[in-house]
Design a protein around this motif. Structure first.
Motif, PDB file in Angstrom:
ATOM      1  N   MET A  45      33.498  42.325  38.304  1.00  0.00           N
ATOM      2  CA  MET A  45      34.582  42.251  37.310  1.00  0.00           C
ATOM      3  C   MET A  45      34.504  40.908  36.594  1.00  0.00           C
ATOM      4  O   MET A  45      35.199  39.955  36.950  1.00  0.00           O
ATOM      5  CB  MET A  45      35.930  42.426  38.012  1.00  0.00           C
ATOM      6  CG  MET A  45      36.244  43.845  38.445  1.00  0.00           C
ATOM      7  SD  MET A  45      36.468  44.955  37.034  1.00  0.00           S
ATOM      8  CE  MET A  45      37.890  44.198  36.277  1.00  0.00           C
ATOM      9  N   ALA A 105      35.101  40.743  33.309  1.00  0.00           N
ATOM     10  CA  ALA A 105      35.992  40.810  32.132  1.00  0.00           C
ATOM     11  C   ALA A 105      37.262  39.995  32.373  1.00  0.00           C
ATOM     12  O   ALA A 105      37.750  39.887  33.502  1.00  0.00           O
ATOM     13  CB  ALA A 105      36.363  42.261  31.841  1.00  0.00           C
ATOM     14  N   VAL A 127      40.818  40.311  32.088  1.00  0.00           N
ATOM     15  CA  VAL A 127      41.690  41.486  32.008  1.00  0.00           C
ATOM     16  C   VAL A 127      43.120  41.022  31.750  1.00  0.00           C
ATOM     17  O   VAL A 127      43.634  40.158  32.471  1.00  0.00           O
ATOM     18  CB  VAL A 127      41.617  42.285  33.334  1.00  0.00           C
ATOM     19  CG1 VAL A 127      42.502  43.517  33.266  1.00  0.00           C
ATOM     20  CG2 VAL A 127      40.172  42.676  33.640  1.00  0.00           C
ATOM     21  N   ALA A 128      43.752  41.586  30.724  1.00  0.00           N
ATOM     22  CA  ALA A 128      45.127  41.187  30.397  1.00  0.00           C
ATOM     23  C   ALA A 128      46.051  41.577  31.547  1.00  0.00           C
ATOM     24  O   ALA A 128      46.057  42.728  31.983  1.00  0.00           O
ATOM     25  CB  ALA A 128      45.576  41.876  29.110  1.00  0.00           C
ATOM     26  N   ASP A 129      46.812  40.596  32.021  1.00  0.00           N
ATOM     27  CA  ASP A 129      47.729  40.864  33.136  1.00  0.00           C
ATOM     28  C   ASP A 129      48.964  41.634  32.689  1.00  0.00           C
ATOM     29  O   ASP A 129      49.592  42.306  33.489  1.00  0.00           O
ATOM     30  CB  ASP A 129      48.177  39.542  33.762  1.00  0.00           C
ATOM     31  CG  ASP A 129      47.044  38.870  34.516  1.00  0.00           C
ATOM     32  OD1 ASP A 129      46.268  39.590  35.159  1.00  0.00           O
ATOM     33  OD2 ASP A 129      46.929  37.635  34.435  1.00  0.00           O
ATOM     34  N   PRO A 183      47.988  46.922  36.095  1.00  0.00           N
ATOM     35  CA  PRO A 183      47.416  46.962  37.451  1.00  0.00           C
ATOM     36  C   PRO A 183      46.334  45.900  37.589  1.00  0.00           C
ATOM     37  O   PRO A 183      45.686  45.534  36.610  1.00  0.00           O
ATOM     38  CB  PRO A 183      46.823  48.370  37.554  1.00  0.00           C
ATOM     39  CG  PRO A 183      46.709  48.867  36.163  1.00  0.00           C
ATOM     40  CD  PRO A 183      47.712  48.141  35.334  1.00  0.00           C
ATOM     41  N   ASP A 184      46.138  45.402  38.805  1.00  0.00           N
ATOM     42  CA  ASP A 184      45.057  44.449  39.074  1.00  0.00           C
ATOM     43  C   ASP A 184      43.839  45.271  39.496  1.00  0.00           C
ATOM     44  O   ASP A 184      43.747  45.748  40.630  1.00  0.00           O
ATOM     45  CB  ASP A 184      45.487  43.472  40.173  1.00  0.00           C
ATOM     46  CG  ASP A 184      44.468  42.354  40.344  1.00  0.00           C
ATOM     47  OD1 ASP A 184      43.252  42.628  40.237  1.00  0.00           O
ATOM     48  OD2 ASP A 184      44.885  41.211  40.580  1.00  0.00           O
ATOM     49  N   VAL A 185      42.918  45.456  38.569  1.00  0.00           N
ATOM     50  CA  VAL A 185      41.774  46.358  38.791  1.00  0.00           C
ATOM     51  C   VAL A 185      40.920  45.860  39.949  1.00  0.00           C
ATOM     52  O   VAL A 185      40.499  46.623  40.821  1.00  0.00           O
ATOM     53  CB  VAL A 185      40.932  46.471  37.491  1.00  0.00           C
ATOM     54  CG1 VAL A 185      39.793  47.455  37.680  1.00  0.00           C
ATOM     55  CG2 VAL A 185      41.822  46.867  36.319  1.00  0.00           C
ATOM     56  N   LEU A 186      40.685  44.542  39.968  1.00  0.00           N
ATOM     57  CA  LEU A 186      39.827  43.969  41.013  1.00  0.00           C
ATOM     58  C   LEU A 186      40.454  44.138  42.391  1.00  0.00           C
ATOM     59  O   LEU A 186      39.788  44.578  43.333  1.00  0.00           O
ATOM     60  CB  LEU A 186      39.584  42.477  40.713  1.00  0.00           C
ATOM     61  CG  LEU A 186      38.772  41.719  41.754  1.00  0.00           C
ATOM     62  CD1 LEU A 186      37.346  42.245  41.824  1.00  0.00           C
ATOM     63  CD2 LEU A 186      38.767  40.219  41.458  1.00  0.00           C
ATOM     64  N   GLY A 246      34.468  39.349  41.964  1.00  0.00           N
ATOM     65  CA  GLY A 246      35.422  38.963  40.931  1.00  0.00           C
ATOM     66  C   GLY A 246      35.083  37.604  40.356  1.00  0.00           C
ATOM     67  O   GLY A 246      34.224  36.882  40.886  1.00  0.00           O
ATOM     68  N   PHE A 247      35.752  37.262  39.279  1.00  0.00           N
ATOM     69  CA  PHE A 247      35.588  35.958  38.635  1.00  0.00           C
ATOM     70  C   PHE A 247      36.938  35.263  38.584  1.00  0.00           C
ATOM     71  O   PHE A 247      37.979  35.928  38.509  1.00  0.00           O
ATOM     72  CB  PHE A 247      35.048  36.132  37.206  1.00  0.00           C
ATOM     73  CG  PHE A 247      33.547  36.147  37.151  1.00  0.00           C
ATOM     74  CD1 PHE A 247      32.836  37.235  37.623  1.00  0.00           C
ATOM     75  CD2 PHE A 247      32.850  35.057  36.643  1.00  0.00           C
ATOM     76  CE1 PHE A 247      31.454  37.250  37.586  1.00  0.00           C
ATOM     77  CE2 PHE A 247      31.466  35.058  36.607  1.00  0.00           C
ATOM     78  CZ  PHE A 247      30.765  36.155  37.075  1.00  0.00           C
ATOM     79  N   LYS A 275      43.044  32.587  45.414  1.00  0.00           N
ATOM     80  CA  LYS A 275      42.766  33.819  44.664  1.00  0.00           C
ATOM     81  C   LYS A 275      41.785  34.708  45.432  1.00  0.00           C
ATOM     82  O   LYS A 275      41.943  35.927  45.484  1.00  0.00           O
ATOM     83  CB  LYS A 275      42.221  33.491  43.272  1.00  0.00           C
ATOM     84  CG  LYS A 275      42.203  34.664  42.340  1.00  0.00           C
ATOM     85  CD  LYS A 275      41.935  34.278  40.899  1.00  0.00           C
ATOM     86  CE  LYS A 275      43.146  33.686  40.217  1.00  0.00           C
ATOM     87  NZ  LYS A 275      42.958  33.396  38.809  1.00  0.00           N
ATOM     88  N   ARG A 335      43.664  36.467  48.045  1.00  0.00           N
ATOM     89  CA  ARG A 335      44.618  37.425  47.466  1.00  0.00           C
ATOM     90  C   ARG A 335      43.910  38.680  46.975  1.00  0.00           C
ATOM     91  O   ARG A 335      44.384  39.789  47.161  1.00  0.00           O
ATOM     92  CB  ARG A 335      45.328  36.731  46.304  1.00  0.00           C
ATOM     93  CG  ARG A 335      46.600  37.370  45.866  1.00  0.00           C
ATOM     94  CD  ARG A 335      47.401  36.446  44.954  1.00  0.00           C
ATOM     95  NE  ARG A 335      46.789  36.199  43.672  1.00  0.00           N
ATOM     96  CZ  ARG A 335      46.516  34.999  43.181  1.00  0.00           C
ATOM     97  NH1 ARG A 335      46.773  33.917  43.888  1.00  0.00           N
ATOM     98  NH2 ARG A 335      45.972  34.867  41.997  1.00  0.00           N
ATOM     99  N   LYS A 336      42.753  38.498  46.347  1.00  0.00           N
ATOM    100  CA  LYS A 336      42.062  39.641  45.728  1.00  0.00           C
ATOM    101  C   LYS A 336      41.255  40.438  46.747  1.00  0.00           C
ATOM    102  O   LYS A 336      41.066  41.641  46.583  1.00  0.00           O
ATOM    103  CB  LYS A 336      41.122  39.151  44.628  1.00  0.00           C
ATOM    104  CG  LYS A 336      41.812  38.380  43.504  1.00  0.00           C
ATOM    105  CD  LYS A 336      42.190  39.290  42.361  1.00  0.00           C
ATOM    106  CE  LYS A 336      42.765  38.496  41.206  1.00  0.00           C
ATOM    107  NZ  LYS A 336      43.113  39.338  40.080  1.00  0.00           N
TER     108      LYS A 336
END
Ligand code: CTP
Length: 416
Positions: free
Chosen positions: A282, A284, A286-288, A315-318, A334-335, A352, A355-356
């Motif tokens: 991921m 990209a 991504v707009a939160d 939604p949080d895709v990652l 993820g990034f 992060k 969390r992810k």
């Protein structure tokens, strides 16, 4: 390092003189092998003066030295810039009708070809097939830049900038222009087709959330790092699906591109492709949040104070991909781009990562103005527990290879 620099007959040959300068100033011993016709563009004296080495074009120029064999065997790295349509055709066919193509048949080191030609020639099925043949053999063929060509025409076909070519070529042998090595996790050979048989999904760019038919909330992501990841995976033999959100750069050839606009579209495209993927990256932005309501017509000034913008959470895709794997053994990456001091960036990145729950989080300190012009990225790789498992610095291509090196160590062996 001993570098063989081939130059074929395109107007961009003058840029190869700048490339040669970069390589020699970085301390490399460069032998220039121009094709006969390329001397119409840049003469032998230029190459001899800038490289400090003799320059020949023909197999018969110095027969006792058996140059076509020794040149290739001595080289640690080969770069051909510009690589014309004719050079690509001759290399793909295994011809050896001059010293450069003969040397290409004898080399055993990484080879990088930087094509430059008119768009029609680059897109001709013959050239497309030649590039595919060369890539299938493990030759690295850069995608040309898009822009102004020799005449009034524009399109894909421009030779990339010398610093970009140098950095991409040196990354193949784990080196950088600054003379350092890439301390990439795993440090696998990026010239290897070590992702063959794997399906990887990369999201790139930035999502846009519409406010009305003409306006959106967006971000400044160009998609360069995601595109570099897709290109590197392709070069290493993977089947690549690139989920492209509003890219400012061209997608690489030879990858499947799914174009999306919003976070919802990106989520659907990534999850569809991820069902049979070995790896999802991921990259990209991504707009939160998205506007709670999208106006059906253009929002008008009413004269009074504008209505406040109500947002709703995306939604949080990652986190979803990491928390509920769509396929057993899938590696999720993820990034994170963070600001602050090195310590603050690492603390935020660690939090992060936990969390992810992604297997790898590529942590990037933004706004740091990392050094030398082409050294445009420095990242730290964290695992799901927030521990540092690698670092890499260099161009976005070099960082992309370092990420794939780190992913490789986490992939389950191929079945069958
Ligand atoms: N990401 C995602 N879905 C979102 C937001 C982010 O999949 N809705 C992914 C990005 O693609 C990236 C990673 O999560 O790989 C981190 O993105 P980032 O914006 O840094 O994380 P956020 O969770 O939005 O955290 P922050 O509060 O720092 O913005």
């Amino acid at each position: 390092m001993r570098i063989l620099l081939g130059v074929s007959a395109g107007i961009a040959a003058y840029k190869a003189a700048l490339l040669l300068r970069l390589l020699t100033e970085a301390g490399h011993d460069v032998r220039v092998v121009p094709t006969r016709a390329s001397l119409e563009f840049v003469g032998r004296a230029t190459w001899e003066a800038l490289s400090g080495n003799p320059v020949t074009t023909e197999v018969f120029d110095d027969v006792p030295a058996v140059e076509h064999v020794t040149l290739g065997k001595r080289a640690d790295l080969v770069i051909v810039a510009p690589a014309t349509a004719d050079l690509l055709a001759r290399a793909a066919a295994g011809r050896c009708d001059d010293l450069l193509t003969a040397a290409l048949l004898t080399v055993r080191c990484p080879v990088l070809l930087a094509p430059a030609m008119h768009t029609e020639m680059w897109q001709h099925p013959a050239t497309v097939a030649n590039v595919a043949t060369l890539r299938a053999r493990g030759v690295h063929v850069l995608d040309p830049d898009s822009g102004r060509l020799t005449g009034a025409d524009t399109g894909p076909g421009r030779l990339p900038e010398p610093a970009t070519i140098a950095a991409a070529a040196l990354a193949l042998v784990g080196a950088t222009l600054a003379g350092g090595t890439l301390p990439a996790a795993g440090a696998a050979d990026p010239a290897a087709r070590d992702l063959a048989g794997r399906h990887v999904v990369v999201s790139a760019g930035g999502t846009r959330e519409p406010l009305d038919p003409v306006r959106f909330l967006g971000n400044r992501s160009t998609g360069r790092q995601g595109v570099a990841l897709a290109r590197a995976a392709r070069d290493r033999g993977a089947d690549v699906t690139l989920v492209a959100a509003n890219l400012e750069v061209g997608a690489p050839d030879g990858v499947e591109v799914v174009t999306v606009e919003t976070t919802a579209e990106l989520r659907t495209a990534v999850r569809d492709a991820a069902r049979d993927a070995d790896v999802v990256v991921m990259a990209a932005a991504v707009a939160d949040f998205r506007p709670a309501r999208v106006a059906g017509g253009k929002i008008k000034k009413t004269g009074g104070a504008p209505a406040p913008l109500e947002l709703t959470l995306n939604p949080d895709v990652l986190a979803e991909l990491a928390g509920d794997r769509l396929r057993a053994g899938q590696v999720v990456v993820g990034f994170a781009a963070e600001t602050g001091t090195d310590a603050e960036v690492l603390d935020d990145g660690r939090a992060k990562a936990r969390r992810k729950g992604a297997d790898l989080l590529v942590l990037n300190r933004v706004g740091a103005g990392v050094g030398f012009a082409v050294e445009d990225n420095a990242v730290t790789l964290l695992d799901a527990g927030g521990d540092v498992v690698g670092r890499a610095a260099g161009t976005k291509d070099a960082v992309a290879h370092a990420v794939w090196d780190a992913v490789l160590g986490r992939l389950e062996p191929l079945r069958g």
